[in-house]
Scaffold this active site. Structure first.
Site, PDB file in Angstrom:
ATOM      1  CG  ASP A 123     -28.180  20.445 -14.233  1.00 15.53           C
ATOM      2  OD1 ASP A 123     -29.237  20.777 -14.798  1.00 15.53           O
ATOM      3  OD2 ASP A 123     -27.393  21.257 -13.720  1.00 15.53           O
ATOM      4  CE1 TYR A 151     -22.199  26.242 -17.805  1.00 15.38           C
ATOM      5  CE2 TYR A 151     -20.638  25.310 -19.375  1.00 15.38           C
ATOM      6  CZ  TYR A 151     -21.015  26.323 -18.505  1.00 15.38           C
ATOM      7  OH  TYR A 151     -20.192  27.419 -18.346  1.00 15.38           O
ATOM      8  CG  HIS A 158     -25.303  29.786 -17.423  1.00 17.99           C
ATOM      9  ND1 HIS A 158     -25.286  30.538 -16.275  1.00 17.99           N
ATOM     10  CD2 HIS A 158     -24.795  28.571 -17.092  1.00 17.99           C
ATOM     11  CE1 HIS A 158     -24.800  29.812 -15.278  1.00 17.99           C
ATOM     12  NE2 HIS A 158     -24.492  28.615 -15.749  1.00 17.99           N
ATOM     13  NE  ARG A 188     -13.054  29.396 -19.172  1.00 14.60           N
ATOM     14  CZ  ARG A 188     -14.293  28.956 -18.999  1.00 14.60           C
ATOM     15  NH1 ARG A 188     -14.628  28.326 -17.890  1.00 14.60           N
ATOM     16  NH2 ARG A 188     -15.218  29.140 -19.936  1.00 14.60           N
ATOM     17  CD  GLU A 212     -26.785  26.285 -12.339  1.00  9.91           C
ATOM     18  OE1 GLU A 212     -25.597  26.637 -12.481  1.00  9.91           O
ATOM     19  OE2 GLU A 212     -27.216  25.163 -12.682  1.00  9.91           O
ATOM     20  CD  GLU A 234     -30.723  23.729 -14.687  1.00  9.35           C
ATOM     21  OE1 GLU A 234     -30.993  22.671 -15.318  1.00  9.35           O
ATOM     22  OE2 GLU A 234     -29.742  23.846 -13.940  1.00  9.35           O
ATOM     23  CG  ASP A 242     -28.846  22.192 -10.347  1.00 10.56           C
ATOM     24  OD1 ASP A 242     -29.052  21.349  -9.462  1.00 10.56           O
ATOM     25  OD2 ASP A 242     -27.773  22.250 -10.980  1.00 10.56           O
ATOM     26  NE  ARG A 258     -23.456  29.408  -9.183  1.00  2.00           N
ATOM     27  CZ  ARG A 258     -23.884  28.743 -10.246  1.00  2.00           C
ATOM     28  NH1 ARG A 258     -23.200  27.703 -10.699  1.00  2.00           N
ATOM     29  NH2 ARG A 258     -25.000  29.094 -10.856  1.00  2.00           N
ATOM     30  CD  GLN A 276     -20.593  24.668  -9.719  1.00  2.00           C
ATOM     31  OE1 GLN A 276     -21.476  25.298  -9.158  1.00  2.00           O
ATOM     32  NE2 GLN A 276     -20.566  24.485 -11.022  1.00  2.00           N
ATOM     33  CE1 TYR A 280     -14.714  24.023 -13.333  1.00  2.00           C
ATOM     34  CE2 TYR A 280     -14.074  24.990 -11.237  1.00  2.00           C
ATOM     35  CZ  TYR A 280     -14.089  25.032 -12.619  1.00  2.00           C
ATOM     36  OH  TYR A 280     -13.492  26.057 -13.289  1.00  2.00           O
ATOM     37  CE  LYS A 326     -24.277  23.189 -10.353  1.00  2.00           C
ATOM     38  NZ  LYS A 326     -25.217  24.155 -10.928  1.00  2.00           N
ATOM     39  CB  THR A 384     -32.565  19.635  -7.721  1.00  2.00           C
ATOM     40  OG1 THR A 384     -31.146  19.560  -7.850  1.00  2.00           O
ATOM     41  CG2 THR A 384     -33.173  20.105  -9.030  1.00  2.00           C
ATOM     42  CB  THR A 417     -28.205  28.408 -16.000  1.00  2.00           C
ATOM     43  OG1 THR A 417     -27.758  27.626 -14.883  1.00  2.00           O
ATOM     44  CG2 THR A 417     -28.723  29.745 -15.498  1.00  2.00           C
ATOM     45  CD  GLU A 435     -25.622  33.652 -15.870  1.00  2.99           C
ATOM     46  OE1 GLU A 435     -25.626  33.935 -17.082  1.00  2.99           O
ATOM     47  OE2 GLU A 435     -26.414  32.836 -15.352  1.00  2.99           O
TER      48      GLU A 435
END
Length: 420
Positions: A124, A126, A131, A140, A196, A198, A230, A234, A237, A241, A250, A254, A347, A361
Site C-alpha cells: 500500500d 501513500y 491526503h 502535526r 481509504e 484507493e 484500505d 486510526r 495506527q 506506527y 491496517k 482490505t 488515499t 479528513e
C-alpha cells in the site's frame, strides 16, 4: 475519445451500463452450487469463459480452469491482447458466432461474485499529495510533507491474507491504543474506524530477483485495476506506527471491487501526473501519461437506512504518483515482483473537503463531524454502517465501471479463540 463499440448483447449498449463492449472486465462467479469460474462482464450478463474455452471458442491452454485469473495473467501481454480481441470479435454486433456464444451467458443477478484473483503480495502506498498534506495538518499541525515525500512513492507491505471481495463483512478490529491522558495503553475495539479511497493496480507479469525495471516497462506489466478500500483503525495506527509504520491498524481488512478493469480498457482515459514540485530522479521518469480520468465517490449507509449518502466525490487524476511509478520504485532495489501482486494507490483526495478520501479528513479527526442524509452524525464508522466505493470513466456514449466495492462493519470479536 473512443466511441461506444456496439454489441449484440443489447444491455451492453445502454449508456448507463458499467459494462459495455469497450470494458470487458474480468471476474470470478458462481451460480447456485457450481464452483467459482472465470467470467467477463458484458451488459447485464457474465460470459462464462471456462465453458467458452471448453466449447472450443477460445484456446488459452486451460488458463481458466482454476477459477482464478492468475494463470492467464502470467501468460503475458500478447495473450492478454489476444483474448480481448477474440472477445470483441465474439460479442460485437453482427458476430457470426452469436448463437453459440449466447449459450454461455449468465444473468449477473443470478450470480455470486468471488475474489477475481488470488493476491500474491500486497503493498500500500501513500501517494496522494492532498491526503498527505491533510494528514500532516491533522496530526502535526502543519501541511509540510516528510522530507522524502516528493522524491519517492512511500509505501509499506500489507497483508494479502486480509484482502476480501466486495460484500464481505468486516469485523471492527481490536487493538492496543493509548489515550493522550493515560499512563499506559489499553486493549479493545477501535473507536476510530476509517476507510481509504484507493485504486488497486494488479501486476500481471513479474520480475526476477535483482532485476530493476523502467517506468514504461512497469506500465506494460500492469494487468488491470480494481477499486480498493484500505480499512484503517486510526487510534490503533496512531499508537503503533512510530517508528516502523502501520501494522495492526491496517492488517484486519482490505476490500476490493469484484471486476478487474484491464489497463487497455482504460487507455482512452489516460491523464498526466501533476507538475512536480521537485524533479524526480531519472529512474522514475516515463514517457506515458500514468494516471487515468476516473470519477470516484464514497457512500455511507447506516444500518436500517433506506438510502446511502454520498460523502465524497473526487478523481483518480488527483494522485501525485502513478501506479507505474510505484511499481518501478518497488522493483528498483531488485525486489522481485510477482504475478498477482496488488499495489494500493494510497488515499485519493482532492483539494476541497467534499473530495477527501477518508473520514479522518472529512471529520478532521473528529473535530468537524458531518451529517448524513438520514440526519445522523458521523466522525468515524459505527457498527452496522456500510461503506461503498464507486468508480467510472466517462466515454463518448459509454461508461467504464468497476462494480461497487462495499463492506458492512460488524461488531468486534471480543473473545480469543482459546476462550470460545
Amino acid at each position: 475519445m473512443t466511441k461506444l463499440h456496439r454489441s449484440w448483447v443489447e444491455s451492453a449498449n445502454n449508456a448507463s451500463t458499467s459494462f459495455p463492449l469497450n470494458n470487458l472486465p474480468y471476474g470470478v462467479f458462481s451460480v447456485g452450487e457450481t464452483s467459482p469460474r472465470c467470467g467477463v462482464a458484458i451488459g447485464d450478463y457474465i460470459l462464462d469463459i471456462q465453458l467458452l474455452e471448453g466449447a472450443g471458442l477460445l484456446d488459452f491452454n486451460g488458463a481458466f480452469e482454476a477459477g482464478s485469473w492468475n494463470a492467464f495473467m502470467a501468460q503475458g501481454r500478447s495473450k492478454w491482447d489476444a483474448l480481448r480481441a477474440r472477445l470483441i470479435e465474439l460479442l460485437s454486433e453482427g458476430s457470426n458466432e452469436q448463437e453459440r456464444v449466447a449459450a454461455y451467458l449468465v444473468a449477473q443477478c443470478e450470480a455470486t461474485l468471488h475474489m477475481p484473483f488470488q493476491v500474491r503480495e500486497y503493498t500500500d502506498f501513500y501517494a496522494g499529495i492532498q491526503h498527505a498534506k491533510n494528514m500532516g495538518e491533522i496530526l502535526r499541525g502543519s501541511p509540510d510533507l516528510p522530507a522524502n515525500w516528493l522524491h519517492i512513492p512511500i509505501g509499506y507491505n500489507g497483508r494479502a491474507s486480509s484482502i476480501v471481495v466486495s460484500g464481505t463483512p468486516i469485523h471492527r478490529p481490536n487493538g492496543q491504543t493509548k489515550a493522550p491522558d493515560a499512563e499506559v495503553p489499553s486493549f479493545g475495539p477501535t473507536k476510530r474506524l476509517d476507510i481509504e479511497l484507493e485504486l488497486g493496480a494488479i501486476v500481471g507479469t513479474g520480475t526476477k530477483l535483482g532485476q530493476p525495471i523502467t517506468v514504461d516497462e512497469a506500465d506494460d506489466m500492469i494487468f488491470g485495476y480494481v477499486l480498493l478500500n484500505d480499512w484503517s483503525a486510526r487510534d490503533i495506527q496512531g499508537w503503533e506506527y512510530q517508528p516502523l509504520g502501520p501494522f495492526q491498524g491496517k492488517a484486519f481488512g482490505t476490500s476490493i471491487s469484484p471486476w478487474i478493469v484491464t489497463a487497455v480498457a482504460l487507455n482512452p482515459f489516460r491523464a498526466a501526473t501533476p507538475p512536480r514540485e521537485k524533479a524526480l530522479l531519472p529512474y522514475l521518469n516515463g514517457t506515458k501519461n500514468g494516471l487515468y480520468d476516473i470519477d470516484l465517490e464514497v457512500l455511507m449507509q447506516p444500518k436500517g437506512a433506506a438510502t446511502a449518502t454520498v460523502i465524497s466525490r473526487t478523481n483518480y487524476n488527483r494522485m501525485y504518483y502513478s501506479a507505474a511509478e510505484q511499481l518501478c520504485h518497488h522493483a528498483s532495489s531488485g525486489c522481485a515482483m510477482n504475478t498477482a501482486d496488488l499495489l494500493g494507490s494510497g488515499t485519493i483526495s482532492g483539494p476541497t473537503r467534499d473530495e477527501f478520501g477518508s473520514l479522518m479528513e472529512l471529520s478532521w479527526a473528529g473535530r468537524k463531524p458531518f451529517a448524513l442524509d438520514t440526519g445522523e452524525i458521523r466522525s468515524f464508522i459505527e457498527d452496522g454502517d456500510t461503506l461503498t466505493l464507486r468508480g467510472k470513466a466517462q466515454g463518448d456514449g459509454y461508461v467504464i465501471g468497476f462494480g461497487d466495492c462495499s463492506g458492512m462493519i460488524l461488531p468486534a470479536v471480543t473473545r480469543c479463540r482459546s476462550e470460545a
